[in-house]
Design a protein around this motif. Structure first.
Motif, PDB file in Angstrom:
ATOM      1  N   PRO A 168       0.776  -1.212  -0.197  1.00  0.00           N
ATOM      2  CA  PRO A 168       0.138  -0.048  -0.015  1.00  0.00           C
ATOM      3  C   PRO A 168       0.829   1.137   0.077  1.00  0.00           C
ATOM      4  O   PRO A 168       1.976   1.439   0.409  1.00  0.00           O
ATOM      5  CB  PRO A 168      -0.783  -0.159   1.278  1.00  0.00           C
ATOM      6  N   ILE A 169       0.258   2.552  -0.535  1.00  0.00           N
ATOM      7  CA  ILE A 169       0.802   3.696  -0.424  1.00  0.00           C
ATOM      8  C   ILE A 169       0.322   4.578   0.710  1.00  0.00           C
ATOM      9  O   ILE A 169       0.543   5.862   0.768  1.00  0.00           O
ATOM     10  CB  ILE A 169       0.777   4.528  -1.789  1.00  0.00           C
ATOM     11  N   GLY A 170      -0.495   3.819   1.552  1.00  0.00           N
ATOM     12  CA  GLY A 170      -1.006   4.765   2.574  1.00  0.00           C
ATOM     13  C   GLY A 170      -2.182   3.955   3.292  1.00  0.00           C
ATOM     14  O   GLY A 170      -1.945   3.345   4.488  1.00  0.00           O
ATOM     15  N   ASP A 179       9.106   0.709   0.437  1.00  0.00           N
ATOM     16  CA  ASP A 179       8.738   1.456   1.580  1.00  0.00           C
ATOM     17  C   ASP A 179       7.096   1.618   1.315  1.00  0.00           C
ATOM     18  O   ASP A 179       6.311   1.416   2.220  1.00  0.00           O
ATOM     19  CB  ASP A 179       9.193   2.596   1.889  1.00  0.00           C
ATOM     20  N   ALA A 180       6.811   1.973  -0.048  1.00  0.00           N
ATOM     21  CA  ALA A 180       5.236   1.941  -0.494  1.00  0.00           C
ATOM     22  C   ALA A 180       5.275   1.871  -1.694  1.00  0.00           C
ATOM     23  O   ALA A 180       6.068   2.252  -2.710  1.00  0.00           O
ATOM     24  CB  ALA A 180       4.914   3.344  -0.047  1.00  0.00           C
ATOM     25  N   GLY A 181       4.221   1.161  -2.082  1.00  0.00           N
ATOM     26  CA  GLY A 181       3.794   1.063  -3.604  1.00  0.00           C
ATOM     27  C   GLY A 181       4.427   0.048  -4.255  1.00  0.00           C
ATOM     28  O   GLY A 181       4.936  -1.156  -3.881  1.00  0.00           O
ATOM     29  N   THR A 182       4.633   0.452  -5.462  1.00  0.00           N
ATOM     30  CA  THR A 182       5.158  -0.689  -6.462  1.00  0.00           C
ATOM     31  C   THR A 182       6.802  -0.727  -6.287  1.00  0.00           C
ATOM     32  O   THR A 182       7.455   0.455  -6.610  1.00  0.00           O
ATOM     33  CB  THR A 182       4.794  -0.453  -8.012  1.00  0.00           C
ATOM     34  N   PRO A 183       7.543  -1.698  -6.019  1.00  0.00           N
ATOM     35  CA  PRO A 183       9.002  -1.563  -6.149  1.00  0.00           C
ATOM     36  C   PRO A 183       9.488  -1.271  -7.290  1.00  0.00           C
ATOM     37  O   PRO A 183       9.117  -1.450  -8.313  1.00  0.00           O
ATOM     38  CB  PRO A 183       9.323  -2.932  -5.711  1.00  0.00           C
ATOM     39  N   CYS A 205       0.209   1.889  -6.862  1.00  0.00           N
ATOM     40  CA  CYS A 205       1.672   2.870  -7.377  1.00  0.00           C
ATOM     41  C   CYS A 205       0.952   4.251  -7.144  1.00  0.00           C
ATOM     42  O   CYS A 205      -0.076   4.601  -8.023  1.00  0.00           O
ATOM     43  CB  CYS A 205       2.050   2.262  -8.833  1.00  0.00           C
ATOM     44  N   SER A 206       1.695   4.980  -6.554  1.00  0.00           N
ATOM     45  CA  SER A 206       1.125   6.325  -6.613  1.00  0.00           C
ATOM     46  C   SER A 206       0.957   6.991  -7.740  1.00  0.00           C
ATOM     47  O   SER A 206      -0.148   8.027  -7.875  1.00  0.00           O
ATOM     48  CB  SER A 206       2.215   7.080  -5.631  1.00  0.00           C
ATOM     49  N   PHE A 207       1.907   6.954  -8.877  1.00  0.00           N
ATOM     50  CA  PHE A 207       1.712   8.067  -9.788  1.00  0.00           C
ATOM     51  C   PHE A 207       0.397   7.581 -10.647  1.00  0.00           C
ATOM     52  O   PHE A 207      -0.108   8.309 -11.578  1.00  0.00           O
ATOM     53  CB  PHE A 207       2.974   8.271 -10.603  1.00  0.00           C
ATOM     54  N   GLU A 255      -0.858  12.971  -0.671  1.00  0.00           N
ATOM     55  CA  GLU A 255      -1.189  12.075   0.416  1.00  0.00           C
ATOM     56  C   GLU A 255      -2.468  10.846  -0.010  1.00  0.00           C
ATOM     57  O   GLU A 255      -3.367  10.959   0.699  1.00  0.00           O
ATOM     58  CB  GLU A 255      -1.921  12.864   1.552  1.00  0.00           C
ATOM     59  N   LEU A 256      -2.152  10.528  -1.355  1.00  0.00           N
ATOM     60  CA  LEU A 256      -3.177   9.760  -1.787  1.00  0.00           C
ATOM     61  C   LEU A 256      -3.526   8.441  -0.760  1.00  0.00           C
ATOM     62  O   LEU A 256      -2.597   7.901  -0.315  1.00  0.00           O
ATOM     63  CB  LEU A 256      -2.847   8.898  -3.006  1.00  0.00           C
ATOM     64  N   THR A 257      -4.806   8.086  -0.809  1.00  0.00           N
ATOM     65  CA  THR A 257      -5.296   6.964   0.102  1.00  0.00           C
ATOM     66  C   THR A 257      -5.118   7.099   1.546  1.00  0.00           C
ATOM     67  O   THR A 257      -5.396   6.271   2.422  1.00  0.00           O
ATOM     68  CB  THR A 257      -4.684   5.534  -0.468  1.00  0.00           C
ATOM     69  N   GLY A 293       3.404  16.062   3.531  1.00  0.00           N
ATOM     70  CA  GLY A 293       2.989  14.884   2.957  1.00  0.00           C
ATOM     71  C   GLY A 293       3.704  14.388   1.470  1.00  0.00           C
ATOM     72  O   GLY A 293       4.544  15.144   1.070  1.00  0.00           O
ATOM     73  N   GLU A 294       3.115  13.501   0.882  1.00  0.00           N
ATOM     74  CA  GLU A 294       3.821  13.023  -0.360  1.00  0.00           C
ATOM     75  C   GLU A 294       3.040  13.454  -1.547  1.00  0.00           C
ATOM     76  O   GLU A 294       1.666  13.455  -1.350  1.00  0.00           O
ATOM     77  CB  GLU A 294       3.694  11.525  -0.332  1.00  0.00           C
ATOM     78  N   VAL A 295       3.675  13.977  -2.588  1.00  0.00           N
ATOM     79  CA  VAL A 295       3.098  14.488  -3.595  1.00  0.00           C
ATOM     80  C   VAL A 295       3.492  13.931  -5.079  1.00  0.00           C
ATOM     81  O   VAL A 295       4.567  13.614  -5.381  1.00  0.00           O
ATOM     82  CB  VAL A 295       3.651  16.108  -3.636  1.00  0.00           C
ATOM     83  N   VAL A 296       2.258  14.063  -5.657  1.00  0.00           N
ATOM     84  CA  VAL A 296       2.755  13.566  -7.386  1.00  0.00           C
ATOM     85  C   VAL A 296       2.178  14.708  -7.968  1.00  0.00           C
ATOM     86  O   VAL A 296       1.031  15.271  -7.680  1.00  0.00           O
ATOM     87  CB  VAL A 296       1.854  12.165  -7.665  1.00  0.00           C
TER      88      VAL A 296
HETATM   89  N1  SAM Z   1       6.878   2.785  -5.250  1.00  0.00           N
HETATM   90  C1  SAM Z   1       6.361   3.979  -4.980  1.00  0.00           C
HETATM   91  C2  SAM Z   1       4.919   3.990  -6.052  1.00  0.00           C
HETATM   92  O1  SAM Z   1       4.885   2.909  -6.312  1.00  0.00           O
HETATM   93  O2  SAM Z   1       4.379   5.094  -5.944  1.00  0.00           O
HETATM   94  C3  SAM Z   1       7.168   5.389  -5.378  1.00  0.00           C
HETATM   95  C4  SAM Z   1       8.312   5.564  -4.462  1.00  0.00           C
HETATM   96  S1  SAM Z   1       9.204   7.042  -4.518  1.00  0.00           S
HETATM   97  C5  SAM Z   1      10.554   6.625  -4.054  1.00  0.00           C
HETATM   98  C6  SAM Z   1       8.312   7.962  -3.555  1.00  0.00           C
HETATM   99  C7  SAM Z   1       7.311   9.111  -3.903  1.00  0.00           C
HETATM  100  O3  SAM Z   1       6.051   8.481  -4.342  1.00  0.00           O
HETATM  101  C8  SAM Z   1       6.962  10.108  -3.088  1.00  0.00           C
HETATM  102  O4  SAM Z   1       8.107  11.100  -2.916  1.00  0.00           O
HETATM  103  C9  SAM Z   1       5.856  10.772  -3.774  1.00  0.00           C
HETATM  104  O5  SAM Z   1       6.107  11.649  -4.640  1.00  0.00           O
HETATM  105  C10 SAM Z   1       5.264   9.585  -4.167  1.00  0.00           C
HETATM  106  N2  SAM Z   1       4.297   9.008  -3.398  1.00  0.00           N
HETATM  107  C11 SAM Z   1       4.404   7.799  -2.539  1.00  0.00           C
HETATM  108  N3  SAM Z   1       3.185   7.635  -1.992  1.00  0.00           N
HETATM  109  C12 SAM Z   1       2.247   8.508  -2.253  1.00  0.00           C
HETATM  110  C13 SAM Z   1       0.966   8.868  -1.673  1.00  0.00           C
HETATM  111  N4  SAM Z   1       0.404   8.281  -0.891  1.00  0.00           N
HETATM  112  N5  SAM Z   1       0.332  10.125  -2.153  1.00  0.00           N
HETATM  113  C14 SAM Z   1       1.174  10.829  -3.488  1.00  0.00           C
HETATM  114  N6  SAM Z   1       2.336  10.575  -3.662  1.00  0.00           N
HETATM  115  C15 SAM Z   1       2.959   9.552  -2.992  1.00  0.00           C
END
Ligand code: SAM
Length: 281
Positions: A11-13, A83-87, A114-116, A187-189, A214-217
């Motif tokens: 998960p990304i959150g 740490d989060a999302g797709t490796p 995957c966040s993006f 901050e998705l999810t 938070g985290e940004v796309v």
């Molecule tokens: N593996 C991750 C993925 O599948 O999305 C991305 C890893 S990358 C090192 C980390 C970046 O992903 C963050 O700086 C942010 O730009 C984006 N990101 C990760 N989680 C996010 C979330 N919940 N909302 C928005 N952006 C997120």
């Protein structure tokens, strides 16, 4: 017989986004290779998974990758997580995956968040063709150069951005690309999830109100896909504009021509050619 490398999305959150298959694989493997073992420990504890973990994100990543590859060759089943999302999306895990392919170790993706992709899917931005550019360079000159490249881009562009640099990047975006429609997915999810749509200027006004957290796309729509024509433009007026740009923004003549070409959505080369031809007359 060699083992298998599972590339497992997490998960990304929101932890509910873990897939059933990811849970099964994480429970069954011999070892879980993580970016940060403390981070992944929280995920595993939540799902009551008790498997050994190791970090691949250490001082000597090449050596760590080599040790994991040896384990795979000796028959271990290993899950790779980030740490989060797709490796392997803007993280160093790809070295292990590449090494596994080179050594004939089977690699199995276990897809998931995957966040993006989540950001793009919820943005309403054109998505039939897009470019994902990872993190923009932190240094101002390199970042400006990267954004300059987008002037002629006819696909949607997607970046990761740090909250601390968001405002500066938006200001650069406005200066370089003008009023392109964009989306900021933050901050998705998670609890403070936000999907902002507007121009860079509107985004600056919105995100200046309080510190961005938070985290940004960041997703930027393409410019007009067909470059404009110079035929209807008066070269004397263009020269005056170039002089004004050079003077007011402190640009060299070359930079001012570049900037004007962006403003008019015309080819920079064509603009130079016309100016030189006019000078030689
Ligand atoms: N593996 C991750 C993925 O599948 O999305 C991305 C890893 S990358 C090192 C980390 C970046 O992903 C963050 O700086 C942010 O730009 C984006 N990101 C990760 N989680 C996010 C979330 N919940 N909302 C928005 N952006 C997120």
């Amino acid at each position: 017989m060699a083992g298998t490398l599972y590339v497992v999305a997490t998960p990304i959150g929101n932890l509910e986004d873990i897939t059933l298959r990811a849970l099964r694989v994480l429970r069954e493997v011999d070892l879980i290779a993580c970016e940060d073992t403390r981070h992944t420990a929280r995920l595993l504890a939540h799902f009551n998974i008790h498997r050994p973990t190791t970090s691949y994100h250490e001082h000597n990543e090449a050596e760590k990758a080599e040790r994991l590859l040896e384990k795979l060759e000796s028959g271990l089943q290993i899950a790779l997580v980030s740490d989060a999302g797709t490796p392997c999306i803007s993280d160093p895990g790809y070295r292990i995956v590449r090494g596994a392919h080179q050594r004939g170790v089977r690699v199995i993706p276990v897809p998931g968040p995957c966040s993006f992709i989540a950001a793009l899917s919820a943005s309403g931005r054109a998505s039939d063709a897009f470019t994902f550019l990872g993190f923009l360079p932190a240094r101002k000159n390199a970042r400006t150069a990267a954004l300059d490249e987008l002037a002629g881009e006819d696909r949607t562009s997607i970046f990761f951005e740090s909250p601390e640099r968001l405002l500066e990047t938006l200001e650069d975006l406005e200066r370089i690309l003008g009023s392109r429609p964009l989306t900021i997915a933050r901050e998705l999810t998670k609890i403070y999830e936000e999907l902002f749509s507007g121009t860079a200027r509107e985004a600056v006004a919105h995100f200046s109100k309080k510190p961005v957290k938070g985290e940004v796309v960041l997703i930027v729509e393409p410019g007009a896909s067909t470059p404009g024509s110079l035929d209807s433009l008066d070269l004397a007026v263009l020269r005056a504009r170039i002089a004004t740009l050079a003077q007011t923004l402190g640009l060299t003549k070359t930079e001012a021509v570049k900037q004007l070409a962006r403003e008019l959505n015309v080819s920079r080369r064509e603009l130079y050619r016309r100016l030189i031809e006019d000078e030689e007359r």
